[in-house]
Design an enzyme around this catalytic site. Structure first.
Site, PDB file in Angstrom:
ATOM      1  N   LYS A 113      15.796  23.689  44.795  1.00  0.00           N
ATOM      2  CA  LYS A 113      16.177  22.181  45.049  1.00  0.00           C
ATOM      3  C   LYS A 113      16.637  21.775  43.506  1.00  0.00           C
ATOM      4  O   LYS A 113      15.665  21.653  42.746  1.00  0.00           O
ATOM      5  CB  LYS A 113      15.127  21.522  45.416  1.00  0.00           C
ATOM      6  CG  LYS A 113      14.547  21.913  46.885  1.00  0.00           C
ATOM      7  CD  LYS A 113      13.267  22.270  46.355  1.00  0.00           C
ATOM      8  CE  LYS A 113      12.300  22.774  47.844  1.00  0.00           C
ATOM      9  NZ  LYS A 113      12.856  23.168  48.783  1.00  0.00           N
TER      10      LYS A 113
ATOM     11  N   ASP B  60      27.137  16.448  34.994  1.00  0.00           N
ATOM     12  CA  ASP B  60      28.271  16.646  33.770  1.00  0.00           C
ATOM     13  C   ASP B  60      27.851  17.612  32.657  1.00  0.00           C
ATOM     14  O   ASP B  60      27.892  17.445  31.582  1.00  0.00           O
ATOM     15  CB  ASP B  60      28.118  15.199  32.943  1.00  0.00           C
ATOM     16  CG  ASP B  60      28.957  14.160  33.783  1.00  0.00           C
ATOM     17  OD1 ASP B  60      29.484  14.458  34.685  1.00  0.00           O
ATOM     18  OD2 ASP B  60      28.558  12.899  33.521  1.00  0.00           O
TER      19      ASP B  60
ATOM     20  N   LYS C  72       4.265  20.657  44.522  1.00  0.00           N
ATOM     21  CA  LYS C  72       4.112  21.963  44.044  1.00  0.00           C
ATOM     22  C   LYS C  72       3.834  21.997  42.349  1.00  0.00           C
ATOM     23  O   LYS C  72       4.718  21.897  41.873  1.00  0.00           O
ATOM     24  CB  LYS C  72       5.100  23.149  44.373  1.00  0.00           C
ATOM     25  CG  LYS C  72       5.268  23.224  46.069  1.00  0.00           C
ATOM     26  CD  LYS C  72       6.715  22.856  46.442  1.00  0.00           C
ATOM     27  CE  LYS C  72       6.982  22.795  47.843  1.00  0.00           C
ATOM     28  NZ  LYS C  72       8.216  22.354  48.291  1.00  0.00           N
TER      29      LYS C  72
ATOM     30  N   HIS D  12      16.102  28.295  48.850  1.00  0.00           N
ATOM     31  CA  HIS D  12      15.052  27.299  48.630  1.00  0.00           C
ATOM     32  C   HIS D  12      15.063  26.704  47.692  1.00  0.00           C
ATOM     33  O   HIS D  12      14.112  25.636  47.361  1.00  0.00           O
ATOM     34  CB  HIS D  12      13.743  28.286  48.981  1.00  0.00           C
ATOM     35  CG  HIS D  12      12.460  27.140  49.607  1.00  0.00           C
ATOM     36  ND1 HIS D  12      11.163  26.621  48.627  1.00  0.00           N
ATOM     37  CD2 HIS D  12      12.400  26.419  50.775  1.00  0.00           C
ATOM     38  CE1 HIS D  12      10.699  25.928  49.227  1.00  0.00           C
ATOM     39  NE2 HIS D  12      11.265  25.847  50.458  1.00  0.00           N
TER      40      HIS D  12
ATOM     41  N   HIS E 149       4.540  17.523  49.669  1.00  0.00           N
ATOM     42  CA  HIS E 149       5.626  18.603  49.490  1.00  0.00           C
ATOM     43  C   HIS E 149       5.305  18.751  48.043  1.00  0.00           C
ATOM     44  O   HIS E 149       6.028  19.931  47.494  1.00  0.00           O
ATOM     45  CB  HIS E 149       6.770  17.782  49.998  1.00  0.00           C
ATOM     46  CG  HIS E 149       8.002  18.989  50.142  1.00  0.00           C
ATOM     47  ND1 HIS E 149       9.067  18.858  49.448  1.00  0.00           N
ATOM     48  CD2 HIS E 149       7.867  20.061  51.059  1.00  0.00           C
ATOM     49  CE1 HIS E 149       9.747  20.174  49.931  1.00  0.00           C
ATOM     50  NE2 HIS E 149       8.716  20.943  50.785  1.00  0.00           N
TER      51      HIS E 149
ATOM     52  N   ASP F 110      -5.493  23.838  31.751  1.00  0.00           N
ATOM     53  CA  ASP F 110      -5.878  22.860  30.642  1.00  0.00           C
ATOM     54  C   ASP F 110      -5.171  21.771  29.994  1.00  0.00           C
ATOM     55  O   ASP F 110      -5.059  21.343  28.985  1.00  0.00           O
ATOM     56  CB  ASP F 110      -6.447  23.981  29.579  1.00  0.00           C
ATOM     57  CG  ASP F 110      -7.454  25.016  29.777  1.00  0.00           C
ATOM     58  OD1 ASP F 110      -7.895  24.758  30.326  1.00  0.00           O
ATOM     59  OD2 ASP F 110      -7.270  25.896  29.007  1.00  0.00           O
TER      60      ASP F 110
END
Length: 500
Positions: free
Chosen positions: A398, A403, A163, A396, A161, A168
């Site tokens: 996440k 705090d 991404k 979508h 999952h 470089d």
């Protein structure tokens, strides 16, 4: 039937991995000698041990940043995604990788096999002398791939999952977005509101080393060992077709007019410099072989050894807290921690089964003092906070903030699948500015774009919607039919939570 099943299983065996080419990310000295390295290393030296972070909330800007970073690369591109669509933005970005390879950049493209459906294009891309494509936990039966869930369920059910895109070994984009029109606002269907970050500095070599782990893992198969040789098709026509599509116009204009990367290199854009800790699953999780210490959940527990004392703001499109998670939230609330959670409403989610795993815990969460919000399926306008996308019809992103001091950005949802089945990747960023942005989103923008879920006097669920200065009270799942609610109710009592 037994003979047929036996033949099918024998035909589903994956090829051996012996003889794969070996390659690694650029050594620090080589990376520093690139154009990106020469410019970015000075800032990195001025902030030892820290990373430069730029949030990428706007969908169009996030797409342009990827292409422009690919164009800026001189030596290597390491690219890792769960989904890569055969659509406008997918083809434009594939073309950018091909053009980079044409000028001598080594391209390593690692894709989860469940999230791609363009064998011919990828195989043709792999034949470029500077490009290598590998598939994570591939399906030996190409059509229909779903048969792999019958013949090798344990492996097929575990997906990569992650991404990330690294240029470089000096600059990277990591976060929640896959590659596809719905992630970059180029479709009339579901649009995802999401969040990525562009990173420079100390965390980027760590990300490059992590890519090497996945590239050399026992789940990463060269595509030419999986896809039949006769499948390869030339891609330029598809790219030209994508560029002619009217919806591609604003993306091509954005690329021509964007100064994102050039401003980064010349100081026109100044990133936030902060301490960043990367968390990443051991790729052996893809085969169910990772030790506890190699799991993101364990790493997060170590990094966040000091629990929040004032606030926890959590955003997860697929939120399945489980009974254990509810107990954790309950303990936090009992200690006086303000816990606010945003996830998708039933009308906004693209995976209704996951919603069933969340719905069964809503009342328990509310009873212990958790504040729940569910994103409406409507235009999402959240540009002020810079937390997630400027437009969308489904959440979508996440992320969570602790705090008002630290924030997580990555690929991991708060659900059992992310914890136990899929591999995940993320950054813990010590950034009060980003953490405050998450809190500001809950204060200002979430109430205007999400349902506030509450309990009425009888302990039943109600959804409060604010629209045009009015407060609308819903006593049933907003935007849902009787059939949908019945389906969710059925799924919520089935023993499938571990799959969600």
């Amino acid at each position: 039937m037994m003979a047929l099943l036996t033949a099918l299983l024998q035909g589903c065996a994956l090829p051996p991995l012996e003889g794969r080419t070996e390659s690694r990310a650029l050594a620090p000295a080589e990376a520093a000698a690139t154009a990106l390295g020469r410019v970015l290393s000075a800032d990195a030296q001025a902030h030892p041990g820290e990373s430069g972070i730029l949030p990428l909330a706007d969908a169009l800007e996030s797409f342009a940043a990827r292409v422009l970073l690919v164009r800026a690369a001189e030596r290597t591109l390491d690219v890792q995604y769960y989904i890569w669509r055969d659509d406008i933005t997918g083809n434009l970005l594939l073309n950018a990788l091909r053009e980079a390879a044409d000028r001598g950049v080594r391209v390593r493209l690692l894709l989860d096999d469940n999230g791609v459906a363009m064998d011919g294009k990828l195989l043709a891309l792999d034949r470029h002398p500077a490009i290598e494509v590998r598939l994570f936990n591939p399906f030996s039966i190409r059509q229909p791939k779903a048969l792999g869930y019958l013949t090798h369920f344990s492996r097929a059910n575990r997906r990569m999952h992650n991404k990330a895109l690294v240029a470089d070994s000096q600059a990277a984009i990591m976060g929640g977005r896959n590659v596809g029109d719905e992630y970059f606002g180029a479709t009339d269907g579901v649009l995802f509101a999401d969040l990525d970050v562009l990173a420079t500095g100390a965390v980027v070599p760590e990300l490059s080393t992590d890519f090497d782990r996945y590239w050399a893992s026992a789940s990463a198969y060269p595509i030419d060992r999986i896809v039949p040789a006769g499948t390869a098709v030339a891609a330029p026509d598809a790219v030209a077709q994508a560029e002619r599509d009217p919806r591609a116009t604003r993306y091509l204009q954005a690329l021509r007019g964007s100064r994102f990367v050039s401003d980064l290199l010349t100081g026109g854009i100044v990133p936030q410099w902060a301490r960043v800790e990367m968390v990443s699953d051991d790729p052996r999780k893809g085969l169910g072989l990772a030790e506890k210490e190699g799991l993101v959940t364990h790493q997060l527990a170590q990094v966040l050894a000091r629990p929040p004392v004032r606030s926890l703001d959590l955003i997860s499109p697929y939120f399945v807290p489980t009974a254990a998670g509810v107990a954790v939230f309950e303990r936090l609330a009992a200690r006086g921690v303000r816990v606010r959670i945003l996830t998708n409403a039933l009308e906004a989610t693209d995976v209704s089964a996951v919603h069933s795993g969340y719905a069964r815990y809503r009342q328990d969460l509310l009873r212990c003092g958790i504040e729940l919000y569910e994103m409406r399926r409507s235009a999402v306008v959240m540009g002020r906070s810079g937390v997630f996308g400027s437009s969308g019809s489904s959440l979508h992103a996440k992320t969570f903030a602790l705090d008002g001091e630290r924030v997580f950005v990555g690929s991991m949802n708060f659900d059992p699948r992310s914890a136990h089945l899929n591999t995940e990747l993320g950054f813990i960023i010590d950034s009060p500015a980003m953490a405050r942005a998450v809190a500001d989103a809950f204060d200002r923008e979430v109430p205007a774009t999400a349902y506030a879920v509450r309990l009425d006097e009888q302990g039943d669920l109600v959804w409060i919607e604010r629209r045009d200065g009015q407060e609308i009270r819903h006593t049933r799942e907003p935007g849902s039919s009787l059939g949908q609610r019945a389906w969710i109710g059925l799924l919520s009592v089935l023993p499938i939570e571990w799959l969600l």
